[in-house]
Design a protein around this motif. Sequence first.
Motif, mmCIF file in Angstrom:
data_model
loop_
_atom_site.group_PDB
_atom_site.id
_atom_site.type_symbol
_atom_site.label_atom_id
_atom_site.label_comp_id
_atom_site.label_asym_id
_atom_site.label_seq_id
_atom_site.Cartn_x
_atom_site.Cartn_y
_atom_site.Cartn_z
ATOM 1 N N ASP A 88 0.842 -1.190 0.000
ATOM 2 C CA ASP A 88 0.000 0.000 0.000
ATOM 3 C C ASP A 88 0.888 1.254 0.000
ATOM 4 N N PRO A 89 0.750 2.131 -1.007
ATOM 5 C CA PRO A 89 1.575 3.347 -1.042
ATOM 6 C C PRO A 89 1.438 4.202 0.217
ATOM 7 N N GLU A 90 0.263 4.160 0.865
ATOM 8 C CA GLU A 90 0.078 4.932 2.098
ATOM 9 C C GLU A 90 0.960 4.392 3.229
ATOM 10 N N VAL A 91 1.146 3.066 3.273
ATOM 11 C CA VAL A 91 2.024 2.468 4.281
ATOM 12 C C VAL A 91 3.463 2.930 4.039
ATOM 13 N N LEU A 92 3.871 2.933 2.782
ATOM 14 C CA LEU A 92 5.215 3.405 2.443
ATOM 15 C C LEU A 92 5.393 4.857 2.879
ATOM 16 N N GLU A 93 4.391 5.689 2.637
ATOM 17 C CA GLU A 93 4.466 7.094 3.039
ATOM 18 C C GLU A 93 4.529 7.228 4.566
ATOM 19 N N GLN A 94 3.767 6.396 5.282
ATOM 20 C CA GLN A 94 3.824 6.421 6.743
ATOM 21 C C GLN A 94 5.232 6.099 7.236
#
Length: 193
Positions: A88-94
């Motif tokens: 998930d790109p959001e996990v990477l951003e987190q």
Amino acid sequence: MGSQWGYDKTYIRAKQEGYRSRAAYKLLEIQKKFAIIRPDDNIVDLGAAPGSWLQVERTLTDARVVGIDLNPIAGLEGVETIEGDLNDPEVLEQVKSLIDVASVVLCDAAPKLSGHKSYDQARIIELNEQALSFACKVLKLGGNFAVKSFQGTDFPELYAMTKKHFYSVKTCITRSTRKGSTELYIVAKNFNG
């Protein structure tokens, strides 16, 4: 009847020593043999539940430790956790918001096994490739990576793929691995970008 493995000596020892699972000894052995974690390393642990590797990592570094898993991870002092999918790109951003760059990415994750060897092998290799891809997005140059895999027909391709990104790549079968298992670890050092 319970687990097919039962409660062997390593499982009992882990519980007595306060680890969440026997896997803690696998990381301790990898660390002793390859020294992949230094005291100032930021660590990202993929597939971190239930958290025994996080317990070990917290004792090996004074820097940030971030654990990611699809399942919730019970809190550990000094460890930040993210419930989500590593794809998930959001996990990477987190992760990037918590640590600028990672020095070490570890993955002891495995899919739920079906008992069909070729199917399970393909699923673990896919998970390994996802972990490698994630590592390449967050690791600093010179960083280290370790991932659990299974021996099989697709393994050499994964090994070759890992060698493209790291100067040193070795395999390791830990003493804590259950007898009869095809489990092994790829230990990759010195990320080349």
